[in-house]
Design a protein around this motif. Sequence first.
Motif, PDB file in Angstrom:
ATOM      1  N   ALA A 184      -0.127   9.698  10.388  1.00 53.25           N
ATOM      2  CA  ALA A 184       1.047   9.117  11.051  1.00 53.25           C
ATOM      3  C   ALA A 184       0.881   7.619  11.289  1.00 53.25           C
ATOM      4  N   GLN A 185      -0.359   7.153  11.480  1.00 55.61           N
ATOM      5  CA  GLN A 185      -0.564   5.723  11.704  1.00 55.61           C
ATOM      6  C   GLN A 185      -0.256   4.918  10.438  1.00 55.61           C
ATOM      7  N   LEU A 186      -0.683   5.419   9.281  1.00 54.51           N
ATOM      8  CA  LEU A 186      -0.340   4.725   8.038  1.00 54.51           C
ATOM      9  C   LEU A 186       1.162   4.800   7.782  1.00 54.51           C
ATOM     10  N   ALA A 187       1.780   5.914   8.159  1.00 58.22           N
ATOM     11  CA  ALA A 187       3.237   6.032   8.011  1.00 58.22           C
ATOM     12  C   ALA A 187       3.934   4.993   8.882  1.00 58.22           C
ATOM     13  N   ASP A 188       3.449   4.819  10.103  1.00 58.88           N
ATOM     14  CA  ASP A 188       4.035   3.789  10.974  1.00 58.88           C
ATOM     15  C   ASP A 188       3.789   2.392  10.415  1.00 58.88           C
ATOM     16  N   CYS A 189       2.646   2.190   9.775  1.00 58.66           N
ATOM     17  CA  CYS A 189       2.379   0.898   9.131  1.00 58.66           C
ATOM     18  C   CYS A 189       3.419   0.624   8.046  1.00 58.66           C
ATOM     19  N   CYS A 190       3.835   1.649   7.323  1.00 58.85           N
ATOM     20  CA  CYS A 190       4.878   1.470   6.311  1.00 58.85           C
ATOM     21  C   CYS A 190       6.179   1.014   6.966  1.00 58.85           C
ATOM     22  N   ARG A 191       6.512   1.625   8.083  1.00 59.81           N
ATOM     23  CA  ARG A 191       7.727   1.224   8.790  1.00 59.81           C
ATOM     24  C   ARG A 191       7.619  -0.239   9.249  1.00 59.81           C
ATOM     25  N   ALA A 192       6.461  -0.627   9.793  1.00 55.74           N
ATOM     26  CA  ALA A 192       6.248  -2.018  10.221  1.00 55.74           C
ATOM     27  C   ALA A 192       6.390  -2.961   9.033  1.00 55.74           C
ATOM     28  N   GLY A 193       5.833  -2.565   7.892  1.00 56.54           N
ATOM     29  CA  GLY A 193       5.908  -3.396   6.691  1.00 56.54           C
ATOM     30  C   GLY A 193       7.326  -3.565   6.184  1.00 56.54           C
ATOM     31  N   LEU A 194       8.115  -2.508   6.237  1.00 56.80           N
ATOM     32  CA  LEU A 194       9.501  -2.607   5.762  1.00 56.80           C
ATOM     33  C   LEU A 194      10.345  -3.495   6.674  1.00 56.80           C
ATOM     34  N   TRP A 195      10.153  -3.378   7.982  1.00 56.58           N
ATOM     35  CA  TRP A 195      10.863  -4.285   8.889  1.00 56.58           C
ATOM     36  C   TRP A 195      10.452  -5.737   8.616  1.00 56.58           C
ATOM     37  N   LEU A 196       9.156  -5.955   8.406  1.00 53.14           N
ATOM     38  CA  LEU A 196       8.656  -7.307   8.142  1.00 53.14           C
ATOM     39  C   LEU A 196       9.207  -7.849   6.826  1.00 53.14           C
ATOM     40  N   LEU A 197       9.248  -7.011   5.814  1.00 54.87           N
ATOM     41  CA  LEU A 197       9.760  -7.424   4.507  1.00 54.87           C
ATOM     42  C   LEU A 197      11.169  -7.988   4.619  1.00 54.87           C
ATOM     43  N   HIS A 198      11.942  -7.428   5.526  1.00 60.79           N
ATOM     44  CA  HIS A 198      13.336  -7.862   5.669  1.00 60.79           C
ATOM     45  C   HIS A 198      13.538  -8.782   6.872  1.00 60.79           C
ATOM     46  N   ASN A 199      12.436  -9.444   7.267  1.00 63.30           N
ATOM     47  CA  ASN A 199      12.443 -10.541   8.236  1.00 63.30           C
ATOM     48  C   ASN A 199      12.830 -10.129   9.655  1.00 63.30           C
TER      49      ASN A 199
END
Length: 196
Positions: A56-71
């Motif tokens: 779940a922590q890596l899954a949350d990292c994906c969510r953080a990365g997607l938000w970051l990707l879109h500024n």
Amino acid sequence: MLETDEPVRYSAAVHALVEPLPLNELGPGQPHRALRPQLEALSHAALWPGQTVVDAQLADCCRAGLWLLHNYLDESHTISQSVETSTGSFWHGIMHRREGDYSNAKYWFRRVDSDHRVFEQLGLDAKGVLGRAASSGSAAKLAAGDWDPFTFVDLCRAARPGSTDETVCRELQQLEWRRLFDHCYRGAVGMKGLDR
């Protein structure tokens, strides 16, 4: 050991958000407002439909990365600071680098394992990108194939808008995002190709 170079097959929800992968500004950029509803709808089930999330922590990292990707730096920050792992700190450091808080970025990069699996890949990526561009000083260290997030923070800080250095840093930042995201995406569901 390097993760496989096979392209990751993303779910439709992720594919719609990452293809084509934007070449983001080094700074915070402007949020992609039209994508906010898609980002808000991201659950683990939406990211990996029909699959079981094993980390779940890596899954949350994906969510953080997607938000970051879109500024959306604040949203990314909220998620990454709640993931108390080396990889969560990696995303946290990238976010602070993009917001221009370089000392805080370095603080979070000190919390990333020095042998993080993504560093070896990024070293090879940097060698390729910097091999095509004239590199000197700090960039020469990365051009040698040794990824150092602290050196990269300094390069981003020193890059002048519109310069070749800025373009190179943006390309490296894009590669950094892709390598780290793919690492998290594979690992969240235990996909083949991840050296566990």
